[in-house]
Design a protein around this motif. Sequence first.
Motif, mmCIF file in Angstrom:
data_model
loop_
_atom_site.group_PDB
_atom_site.id
_atom_site.type_symbol
_atom_site.label_atom_id
_atom_site.label_comp_id
_atom_site.label_asym_id
_atom_site.label_seq_id
_atom_site.Cartn_x
_atom_site.Cartn_y
_atom_site.Cartn_z
ATOM 1 N N SER A 82 107.425 82.137 -45.535
ATOM 2 C CA SER A 82 106.335 81.797 -44.657
ATOM 3 C C SER A 82 106.919 81.311 -43.348
ATOM 4 O O SER A 82 108.060 80.888 -43.299
ATOM 5 N N PRO A 86 95.260 78.186 -43.273
ATOM 6 C CA PRO A 86 95.380 79.489 -43.941
ATOM 7 C C PRO A 86 94.764 79.516 -45.339
ATOM 8 O O PRO A 86 94.511 80.586 -45.884
ATOM 9 N N ARG A 92 91.475 85.204 -44.443
ATOM 10 C CA ARG A 92 91.662 85.856 -43.145
ATOM 11 C C ARG A 92 91.164 84.892 -42.076
ATOM 12 O O ARG A 92 89.979 84.546 -42.065
ATOM 13 N N LEU A 93 92.058 84.456 -41.220
ATOM 14 C CA LEU A 93 91.658 83.502 -40.184
ATOM 15 C C LEU A 93 90.861 84.215 -39.094
ATOM 16 O O LEU A 93 91.089 85.393 -38.824
ATOM 17 N N SER A 95 95.280 81.798 -35.102
ATOM 18 C CA SER A 95 96.587 81.985 -35.739
ATOM 19 C C SER A 95 97.385 80.685 -35.623
ATOM 20 O O SER A 95 97.038 79.803 -34.833
ATOM 21 N N LYS A 103 95.320 83.023 -49.633
ATOM 22 C CA LYS A 103 95.179 82.799 -48.203
ATOM 23 C C LYS A 103 93.937 83.530 -47.729
ATOM 24 O O LYS A 103 93.577 84.569 -48.268
#
Length: 173
Positions: A36, A133, A68-69, A74, A66
């Motif tokens: 990561s 996330p 999807r942002l 981001s 996780k």
Amino acid sequence: MTPSPAKAEMSAKEKLEQLKKQRAENLTRLAAPQRSYLSPNGPVTPNVTPTVSPMDSIMTTNARRKIRLKPGHSPLDWETKKKTFNMKGSIDPRDFPLRVTREELNKHNKEHDFWICLNHKIYNLSPYLDFHPGGVEVLMKCAGKDGTFLFNKYHRWVNYERILDACFIGFLV
Ligand code: HEM
């Protein structure tokens, strides 16, 4: 007595098979964990594919989950936002760092007013929620509470002190 050539060949084949099997097992065991951007050495626990519903897997196993942002959310956007906006919420800068009691912490349990305690430090998490996330939903379990246990359960390798440096507002007393 010397073994017959056929038998000797058999055992060589068997040995080879055994070695191949052992190698495959070793490779599985030593497979590199998923890396990561925040944990160059990867998570401590191996990757497990969720089998039940996504929420079940979040709360009952170590499965990765996780989300999807949203666009503009981001980790890099967070770093920029942190430098540009006030991340401490409405606290008076003269009171910083706050001395926060548990009762006070418990009051800040809404998305727009979200404090969390991590290892005795209090952070204003509202600005970070959409950047997380793992999603907002899972964070809400720790709204106005001590989130240290759940934080460590999911990702003790994450450097929250660096991510949330600008959101630090005080200490739990
Ligand atoms: C408050 C400080 C927190 C920060 C800064 C933070 C940050 C992060 C980061 C950076 C990731 C991505 C991990 C990766 O790429 O390996 C992540 C994922 C995740 N987080 Fe958090 N987190 C926080 C708190 C929590 C808490 C309190 C919970 C649980 C209630 C939680 C649950 C999760 C989950 C379920 C994921 C997805 C797991 C995965 O990586 O597969 N987080 N978080």
